[in-house]
Structure formats: C-alpha cells, structure tokens
Design a protein around this motif. Structure first.
Motif, PDB file in Angstrom:
ATOM      1  N   ALA A   1       0.822  -1.205   0.000  1.00 16.12           N
ATOM      2  CA  ALA A   1       0.000   0.000   0.000  1.00 16.12           C
ATOM      3  C   ALA A   1       0.860   1.260   0.000  1.00 16.12           C
ATOM      4  O   ALA A   1       0.563   2.227  -0.699  1.00 16.12           O
ATOM      5  N   ARG A   2       1.973   1.248   0.738  1.00 16.97           N
ATOM      6  CA  ARG A   2       2.818   2.440   0.837  1.00 16.97           C
ATOM      7  C   ARG A   2       3.591   2.690  -0.453  1.00 16.97           C
ATOM      8  O   ARG A   2       3.846   3.840  -0.822  1.00 16.97           O
ATOM      9  N   ASN A   3       3.982   1.619  -1.131  1.00  9.88           N
ATOM     10  CA  ASN A   3       4.758   1.766  -2.371  1.00  9.88           C
ATOM     11  C   ASN A   3       4.137   0.921  -3.481  1.00  9.88           C
ATOM     12  O   ASN A   3       4.710  -0.077  -3.931  1.00  9.88           O
ATOM     13  N   PRO A   4       2.936   1.293  -3.947  1.00  7.72           N
ATOM     14  CA  PRO A   4       2.265   0.475  -4.959  1.00  7.72           C
ATOM     15  C   PRO A   4       3.062   0.350  -6.255  1.00  7.72           C
ATOM     16  O   PRO A   4       2.953  -0.656  -6.958  1.00  7.72           O
ATOM     17  N   ALA A   5       3.901   1.369  -6.539  1.00 10.69           N
ATOM     18  CA  ALA A   5       4.696   1.298  -7.776  1.00 10.69           C
ATOM     19  C   ALA A   5       5.720   0.176  -7.709  1.00 10.69           C
ATOM     20  O   ALA A   5       6.078  -0.425  -8.732  1.00 10.69           O
ATOM     21  N   LYS A   6       6.231  -0.108  -6.494  1.00  3.64           N
ATOM     22  CA  LYS A   6       7.215  -1.175  -6.333  1.00  3.64           C
ATOM     23  C   LYS A   6       6.550  -2.555  -6.293  1.00  3.64           C
ATOM     24  O   LYS A   6       7.212  -3.575  -6.454  1.00  3.64           O
ATOM     25  N   TYR A   7       5.236  -2.552  -6.021  1.00  2.00           N
ATOM     26  CA  TYR A   7       4.504  -3.817  -5.946  1.00  2.00           C
ATOM     27  C   TYR A   7       3.279  -3.748  -6.863  1.00  2.00           C
ATOM     28  O   TYR A   7       2.134  -3.798  -6.415  1.00  2.00           O
ATOM     29  N   PRO A   8       3.552  -3.602  -8.169  1.00  2.00           N
ATOM     30  CA  PRO A   8       2.425  -3.458  -9.105  1.00  2.00           C
ATOM     31  C   PRO A   8       1.574  -4.735  -9.130  1.00  2.00           C
ATOM     32  O   PRO A   8       2.085  -5.850  -9.081  1.00  2.00           O
ATOM     33  N   ASN A   9       0.250  -4.506  -9.148  1.00  2.00           N
ATOM     34  CA  ASN A   9      -0.702  -5.624  -9.254  1.00  2.00           C
ATOM     35  C   ASN A   9      -0.498  -6.677  -8.160  1.00  2.00           C
ATOM     36  O   ASN A   9      -0.585  -7.877  -8.420  1.00  2.00           O
ATOM     37  N   SER A  10      -0.229  -6.200  -6.953  1.00  2.00           N
ATOM     38  CA  SER A  10      -0.074  -7.141  -5.835  1.00  2.00           C
ATOM     39  C   SER A  10      -1.413  -7.825  -5.555  1.00  2.00           C
ATOM     40  O   SER A  10      -2.482  -7.366  -5.959  1.00  2.00           O
ATOM     41  N   GLU A  11      -1.317  -8.941  -4.860  1.00  2.00           N
ATOM     42  CA  GLU A  11      -2.550  -9.673  -4.537  1.00  2.00           C
ATOM     43  C   GLU A  11      -3.474  -8.799  -3.694  1.00  2.00           C
ATOM     44  O   GLU A  11      -4.696  -8.801  -3.888  1.00  2.00           O
ATOM     45  N   LEU A  12      -2.903  -8.029  -2.783  1.00  2.00           N
ATOM     46  CA  LEU A  12      -3.698  -7.153  -1.941  1.00  2.00           C
ATOM     47  C   LEU A  12      -4.456  -6.138  -2.788  1.00  2.00           C
ATOM     48  O   LEU A  12      -5.658  -5.924  -2.612  1.00  2.00           O
ATOM     49  N   GLU A  13      -3.758  -5.535  -3.751  1.00  2.00           N
ATOM     50  CA  GLU A  13      -4.388  -4.534  -4.611  1.00  2.00           C
ATOM     51  C   GLU A  13      -5.480  -5.147  -5.476  1.00  2.00           C
ATOM     52  O   GLU A  13      -6.587  -4.611  -5.591  1.00  2.00           O
ATOM     53  N   GLU A  14      -5.194  -6.291  -6.070  1.00  2.00           N
ATOM     54  CA  GLU A  14      -6.156  -6.899  -6.990  1.00  2.00           C
ATOM     55  C   GLU A  14      -7.417  -7.380  -6.262  1.00  2.00           C
ATOM     56  O   GLU A  14      -8.532  -7.241  -6.767  1.00  2.00           O
ATOM     57  N   LEU A  15      -7.214  -7.945  -5.085  1.00  2.00           N
ATOM     58  CA  LEU A  15      -8.387  -8.406  -4.340  1.00  2.00           C
ATOM     59  C   LEU A  15      -9.259  -7.233  -3.882  1.00  2.00           C
ATOM     60  O   LEU A  15     -10.493  -7.315  -3.887  1.00  2.00           O
ATOM     61  N   LEU A  16      -8.623  -6.128  -3.498  1.00  2.00           N
ATOM     62  CA  LEU A  16      -9.393  -4.964  -3.074  1.00  2.00           C
ATOM     63  C   LEU A  16     -10.205  -4.361  -4.215  1.00  2.00           C
ATOM     64  O   LEU A  16     -11.260  -3.751  -3.992  1.00  2.00           O
ATOM     65  N   GLU A  17      -9.735  -4.546  -5.435  1.00  2.00           N
ATOM     66  CA  GLU A  17     -10.446  -3.998  -6.596  1.00  2.00           C
ATOM     67  C   GLU A  17     -11.716  -4.777  -6.925  1.00  2.00           C
ATOM     68  O   GLU A  17     -12.478  -4.387  -7.809  1.00  2.00           O
ATOM     69  N   LYS A  18     -11.943  -5.867  -6.223  1.00  2.00           N
ATOM     70  CA  LYS A  18     -13.134  -6.684  -6.478  1.00  2.00           C
ATOM     71  C   LYS A  18     -14.166  -6.559  -5.356  1.00  2.00           C
ATOM     72  O   LYS A  18     -15.115  -7.326  -5.298  1.00  2.00           O
ATOM     73  N   THR A  19     -13.973  -5.581  -4.496  1.00  2.00           N
ATOM     74  CA  THR A  19     -14.847  -5.453  -3.328  1.00  2.00           C
ATOM     75  C   THR A  19     -15.966  -4.438  -3.554  1.00  2.00           C
ATOM     76  O   THR A  19     -15.965  -3.685  -4.534  1.00  2.00           O
ATOM     77  N   GLN A  20     -16.900  -4.420  -2.598  1.00  2.00           N
ATOM     78  CA  GLN A  20     -18.031  -3.486  -2.673  1.00  2.00           C
ATOM     79  C   GLN A  20     -17.579  -2.030  -2.616  1.00  2.00           C
ATOM     80  O   GLN A  20     -18.247  -1.150  -3.159  1.00  2.00           O
ATOM     81  N   THR A  21     -16.450  -1.788  -1.969  1.00  2.00           N
ATOM     82  CA  THR A  21     -15.987  -0.405  -1.814  1.00  2.00           C
ATOM     83  C   THR A  21     -15.731   0.261  -3.158  1.00  2.00           C
ATOM     84  O   THR A  21     -15.764   1.500  -3.266  1.00  2.00           O
ATOM     85  N   CYS A  22     -15.492  -0.535  -4.193  1.00  2.00           N
ATOM     86  CA  CYS A  22     -15.270   0.030  -5.528  1.00  2.00           C
ATOM     87  C   CYS A  22     -16.480   0.811  -6.031  1.00  2.00           C
ATOM     88  O   CYS A  22     -16.363   1.615  -6.964  1.00  2.00           O
ATOM     89  N   GLU A  23     -17.640   0.570  -5.410  1.00  2.00           N
ATOM     90  CA  GLU A  23     -18.831   1.323  -5.799  1.00  2.00           C
ATOM     91  C   GLU A  23     -18.687   2.806  -5.449  1.00  2.00           C
ATOM     92  O   GLU A  23     -19.445   3.636  -5.953  1.00  2.00           O
ATOM     93  N   PHE A  24     -17.723   3.136  -4.572  1.00  2.00           N
ATOM     94  CA  PHE A  24     -17.534   4.518  -4.142  1.00  2.00           C
ATOM     95  C   PHE A  24     -16.402   5.206  -4.913  1.00  2.00           C
ATOM     96  O   PHE A  24     -15.942   6.273  -4.523  1.00  2.00           O
ATOM     97  N   ILE A  25     -15.956   4.578  -6.010  1.00  2.00           N
ATOM     98  CA  ILE A  25     -14.908   5.152  -6.865  1.00  2.00           C
ATOM     99  C   ILE A  25     -15.535   6.246  -7.756  1.00  2.00           C
ATOM    100  O   ILE A  25     -16.607   6.036  -8.317  1.00  2.00           O
ATOM    101  N   PRO A  26     -14.869   7.397  -7.941  1.00  2.00           N
ATOM    102  CA  PRO A  26     -13.622   7.839  -7.292  1.00  2.00           C
ATOM    103  C   PRO A  26     -13.891   8.213  -5.841  1.00  2.00           C
ATOM    104  O   PRO A  26     -14.803   8.958  -5.549  1.00  2.00           O
ATOM    105  N   TRP A  27     -13.063   7.684  -4.966  1.00  2.00           N
ATOM    106  CA  TRP A  27     -13.301   7.823  -3.544  1.00  2.00           C
ATOM    107  C   TRP A  27     -13.030   9.216  -2.998  1.00  2.00           C
ATOM    108  O   TRP A  27     -13.531   9.597  -1.936  1.00  2.00           O
ATOM    109  N   ASP A  28     -12.235  10.042  -3.723  1.00  2.00           N
ATOM    110  CA  ASP A  28     -11.901  11.371  -3.211  1.00  2.00           C
ATOM    111  C   ASP A  28     -13.128  12.284  -3.123  1.00  2.00           C
ATOM    112  O   ASP A  28     -13.163  13.222  -2.317  1.00  2.00           O
TER     113      ASP A  28
END
Length: 679
Positions: free
Chosen positions: A566-593
């Motif tokens: 999470a702190r250095n996503p560029a160093k860990y592109p497409n990590s399992e953590l990132e990919e799994l989070l992209e499949k969650t309900q929270t994505c309904e709030f994108i863009p989150w800002d």
C-alpha cells in the motif's frame, strides 16, 4: 362505628350461632316457644335480655328478625324452625364442638351483658381480668368467624391488654403478644384499643425486648392472609420495593400493598394468577414479590420482585423440568447474560421456577417504538447474546431452542439481554441420551419451528449441535437488528412451512438496509454448512468487524495501509492485496476522493509530492493511514472529522472488505495487522 352498636352486633352474632346449634341439636326442628325455653336454659338469659343493652327494650319482632336472618334455618307456617343443610350457614359444627363453642361464646356474652354503663369494652373482664377477646381467641375455628372479631375490634377491644396472670408475673407473655399481632394481621386492624398502631407497638419492643421485636416482625411478614379482601393493609407502609424494571413496578407495588382473593401465594411468593406477563408452550410467567429482609433502622421490609415461571406438570415430560432446573442451578450466577435462577417450588399440579424479572422477550422488544433508539447499532446487544451462548457451550451445554421468545431483556438499570428457558437444553458433556418430542411436529429434532438450522429442518440430522445453535443465533440476531424480520421469511408470507422451506433451500432475504458489516457477520453465522460456522468462543473474542470498536477498525485500516504493497504500490504493481481490493463493494464509491473532498484537498495541497489513485481502493487505505499519521497538522474542522471516524461513515463496506481480503491473502499473521486484530 358506635361502641354500643358494635357490641350489640357481636351479641347478635353469638345469638345466631347459639340458636342454630339449639335447632340443630333438637333433631333439626323446634318451635319458637321451645327455642325460647332452651335458649334461657342454655345461657341463663331471656332472649330479649341477651340483646338488651342499657335497658333498651327488645321486642319479640326484633328477636324474630334476628332469628329469621340466621343462614341455614327455615320457617314453616306454624313458626316451626328447621335446619337446612345447604352449606349456607357459617355456624355449622359437630355437636360436640358446638357445645364447646357455645360455652365460650356464652362466657364472652356475659362479660358484655353484665358490664356497667361504660363505653370502654376493655373494662369488661372476668375475675382473672380476661377480656372478651382473651376468651374468644381460644374458640376453635375463630379464623372462620370473621364477624365476631370484626365487631369486637369495631367496639375498641385492645388485643394487647394483659390478664391477671400476666400482671402477677410482672411480664407480658411473648406468646400472647405474638398471638395478638397475628390476630391484627389477619384482620388488617391497624390500631389497638389504646389507639396505638401495630407498627408503633412492635417498634416499642425494639429496645426493651429485641427478641420479641424480631419475632413480631417475622410473624407480620412471613404469614400472608391471601383471603383478606381489605386492601388497606397495615403492612403497606412497612414494605419497600427493591429495584424493579419500571414496566413491572405497578404490579409489584400492588402485590406489596394489596391482599385478597386476587393474590395467589406459593411458598413466600405472591403473584396475580389472572395477570401473566408471558407464556411458554406449557408454562406461564408472572411478576412475583417476596419479603426478603427487615431493615431495623428504617422499620421497613425489603421486598424483591421476581419472575415466577409456573410449569404445568401434566403437559410436560418430567425430564424436561428436571433438565431445566439442573441447567439453571449449574449455570446460574456465573454469567450475566444467562437468566439467573433463585428458587424452585412445586405443588400437586405445578412446578415453579423463580428467576430474574426482566422487561420482556425479544418479540416485545422489537415491537417497541423506542427500541431503535435504545438499541443503537445493536453491537452491544449482539455481544451480550453471544456471551451468553459462549458460556453455555463452554460449560458443555447446547440450548436447542434459541428463538426470540427465549431471549429476555431489561432496560433497567441498563439495556441487558439474557438467554432463558433451558427446558430443552442438553448437557453434551454428560452421558445423556434424553430426547424430547416438544417442538416441531414434522421433525424428530427438539426445538421451535422457523428457528432451527437447515440440517434439522430437512431432517438430515435429528441431533442438535453447537453449530445448529450458531445458525439459530444468526436468525435471532437478524430478527433483532431488523426489528422483527425473519431472514428467511418471504415478503408478505411468513407462514411457518414457507419459512422452513426457505431455510432448507437457503433462500435467504437479509434486510437491505443492514450495515454491510452486519450482513457479512450474519452470513457467516447462517452458513448452510455447519462446519463453516464459527464457534461461539470465536465469536466471543469479537473476531469480526461488526463486533469491533471504532478504534479497532481505524487501527486495522491503518495497519493495512502501512503495508509495503500500500505504501509503495509502484514497487509492488498488481499485488494480490491490490487486486483483491479492486473486487470489493468499496469500488462502488470510486472515485473515492469525492466522498471526502475537503479532507482530500487539504492533504494533497500540504503534501503535493504524495500522489493517490482515486480509482484504487488500496490507495484509499493508504490515504487513511496518512491522514491519521498527520492528524495534528490538519485544520480543526478536519481533525474533528477524523476524530469522528469519517471514513467509516463515508465507506460503510470498507472495513469488512479489507478484512475479507486480508483473510484471503493470508496477511493476518503480519505483525502490524496481527497486533491490530488482537487489540
């Protein structure tokens, strides 16, 4: 009432009993002339003289009026008098007993007939200074002759007056004082012949005779005359109610202050038989009170309210009563979320269990308009019910009949929930093979329809397990959080067979507006596969986000946001953590800002070098970590938003989504995350 009138009424009552007994003894028939002769022979008085006070003339018509009013007698045309055996007379006794009673009644009458012209009935005594009351209380069956004592009390008789024997010994006999107290108690007489209240009289013994004082107090409260229909009881001001749920205070106060046929007494407990507060399949629940402890300093009896469960022995297997009592005794007082057992009594027809008095059950709670305000988010209530079930399971019991009616609540002094009704509970740690046929007639499993696990409904199993209790728990918690909705009821059709078919087919219908954390939690409990349901002990560790505190949720998100992915996503592109989070309900709030616009703008302006991808959930988690790490640098308004956990409200599914992903990716053992989860 005038003293003379009361004394005359007393003599009329005595004459009525004597006349009835004379007729009864004369082979059930006597004419008026013969009655007149026999009465004088028996008493030594002419009948007119017997009722003549202060020289007032008593006519023959007056006498006939008295005689004709005697219950159980009948007159014919020739004025012959008969005894009618219709049960209407209170004067009916055996001939031997009536002879003994007659002598005592005549002795009482003579004291009053021969008295000087004085209004003080207490100055009418025999050579041993026995008053009419001293003599009368030796009368067999005096408790049935309410009119005799009533008229003496109305005339001002003093039950505490001492006789010659007492005076010679220069002491008032304790047993006589206690007897006098008992008479006053039975007839709800508050004042003695000197105008002293019963309470004052007893309190007078506190210093001079502490032993007598204690005996009088114990007598006054240990024997309750439920047949007395006088509600102005002298005991009312003596009793003080200990803590009681407000809902039942009125009933408890009535039980303290009233006497009469409406009150039923079992052991030391008083209750209104016609006013049950709840029902079971074979039982009724009542508010009951018990006199527990006399406070010598305040002079009041402390009364405690209870719930009295009356079980019909004829309708239930004795083993179920035994099982419930055994379970209650074993578990009582060891867990605040298990109903507490206080006592057990029984008579020919009923078994009585004395339990904590609660406001009601879950069915009543969810129907209360104020329930949503009192319940809040429901987490604390859920924790309490889980705690109760975990305690049961840890002690080797399965409940086997968890349903809303068996979850009790009280709002006093705080909102508390307790598991109750252990009639079907089974001790799985004991070598017991007891089974019950109570419950669903279409299943061999114990329990209640619509509240059992699918393996029991489908009859794939007839044995309850801890896992089946967990499924029932899930049904109950949904019912609580949705304020009365069954998760397997078809909208508009809540018939039991429809609900059970939906349970068997796992055709659930969770309430839409439940918080995502609550839904996720309930689905875990309502898993069709028993082995996949969590244990009560695991639930009791608050291992699911729905049960976490707000602080723990924030600390958990911060810990995940502090991971390298999470702190250095560029160093860990497409990590399992990132990919799994992209499949969650929270994505309904994108863009989150857009959901946290002010906070996002302030942070990115202050830290322009930090870039966030507004379409990535993993960046949102990192943003949360940074927001709290630099909270003191934010404006007062935004600091307040962070203090109020703004992210939890703006992104409701976020915590449970991150939690599920952490579990799937096996990240829960990482040190920072582990610390957050175990906090």
């Amino acid at each position: 009432m005038d003293t003379q009138v009361s004394v005359r009424n007393f003599l009329v009552e005595i004459m009525s009993q004597l006349v009835y007994n004379i007729v009864n003894k004369a082979d059930n028939v006597v004419n008026y002339s013969d009655l007149y002769h026999r009465f004088k022979q028996k008493t030594g008085f002419e009948m007119e003289e017997f009722l003549d006070l202060y020289g007032n003339d008593v006519s023959e018509d007056d006498l006939m009026d008295v005689i004709r009013d005697i219950p159980g007698l009948k007159f014919d045309e020739d004025d012959d008098i008969y005894v009618v055996d219709d049960g209407s007379s209170s004067c009916s006794h055996s001939k031997k007993l009536s002879q003994h009673r007659g002598k005592i009644l005549i002795s009482c009458a003579k004291l009053l007939i021969y008295k000087d012209e004085t209004d003080d009935i207490n100055k009418c005594f025999d050579e041993s200074r026995n008053t009419a009351l001293h003599i009368l209380i030796t009368l067999p069956g005096i408790s049935d002759d309410r009119n005799l004592l009533k008229n003496l009390f109305n005339a001002g008789v003093n039950p505490f007056a001492v006789n010659e024997e007492d005076i010679k010994k220069n002491v008032i006999k304790e047993n006589y004082i206690i007897q006098a107290i008992d008479i006053l108690r039975k007839y709800n007489v508050d004042y003695d012949g000197d105008g002293c209240t019963v309470k004052d009289k007893i309190n007078g013994f506190k210093e001079t005779s502490p032993t007598l004082y204690k005996k009088c107090v114990e007598l006054l409260f240990s024997k309750i005359d439920a047949s007395n229909d006088n509600n102005d009881s002298p005991l009312a001001e003596w009793r003080k109610l200990r803590s009681c749920p407000p809902r039942h205070t009125h009933s408890a106060n009535r039980l303290m202050n009233e006497n009469g046929p409406t009150i039923t007494v079992v052991g030391k407990f008083r209750y209104f038989l016609e006013e049950p507060i709840g029902f079971g399949a074979f039982s009724s629940i009542y508010v009951a009170i018990k006199d527990e402890q006399f406070n010598e300093e305040s002079g009041t009896m402390q009364c405690r309210p209870f719930a009295l469960k009356r079980i019909d022995k004829a309708k239930i297997n004795p083993e179920e009563i035994k099982r419930e009592t055994t379970a209650l005794i074993s578990l009582s007082g060891k867990c605040e979320n298990i109903i507490r057992y206080h006592d057990s009594l029984e008579d020919t027809f009923f078994q009585y269990l004395v339990l904590d008095l609660m406001d009601g059950d879950l069915n009543e709670f969810v129907g209360n308009r104020e329930a949503s305000v009192v319940l809040g988010n429901g987490v604390e209530a859920v924790k309490q019910i889980i705690n109760g079930l975990a305690f049961l399971h840890e002690n080797g019991y399965i409940h086997r009949d968890l349903k809303p009616g068996n979850i009790l609540y009280t709002r006093y002094p705080r909102l508390d929930f307790k598991i109750s009704d252990f009639g079907l509970a089974k001790n799985i740690s004991a070598s017991s093979t007891m089974m019950s046929t109570r419950g669903n007639p279409f299943s061999t499993a114990a329990g209640s329809r619509c509240w059992m696990a699918p393996e029991l409904v489908s009859m794939k199993s007839s044995e309850h397990t801890k896992q089946s209790d967990i499924f029932s728990l899930g049904l109950i918690l949904h019912y609580l959080m949705s304020f009365g909705k069954h998760p397997f009821a078809t909208p508009g059709d809540e018939r039991p067979h429809v609900v059970e078919r939906n349970i068997e087919e796992m055709n659930g219908n969770l309430k839409n507006d439940l918080h995502p954390e609550a839904k996720s939690f309930l689905l875990t409990l309502l898993n069709v596969e028993p082995s996949n349901r969590p244990t009560a002990a695991h639930l009791n560790k608050h291992s699911y986000p729905f049960l976490w505190s707000v602080h723990k949720k924030i600390e958990f998100l911060k810990a995940v946001g502090d991971q390298n992915e999470a702190r250095n996503p560029a160093k860990y592109p497409n990590s399992e953590l990132e990919e799994l989070l992209e499949k969650t309900q929270t994505c309904e709030f994108i863009p989150w800002d857009e959901e946290i616009k002010d906070l996002y703008e302030e942070m990115t302006e202050a830290w322009s070098q930090k870039k966030y991808r507004e379409d990535k959930v993993i960046d949102l988690v990192r943003f949360i970590r940074n927001a709290y790490a630099h909270r003191e640098e934010r404006s007062v308004d935004l600091q307040e938003q962070l203090e109020n956990s703004v992210f939890l409200f703006k992104f409701p599914p976020l915590v449970v989504d991150v939690f599920d992903v952490v579990q799937q990716a096996g990240l829960h053992s990482r040190s920072a995350i582990k610390v957050a989860l175990e906090s």
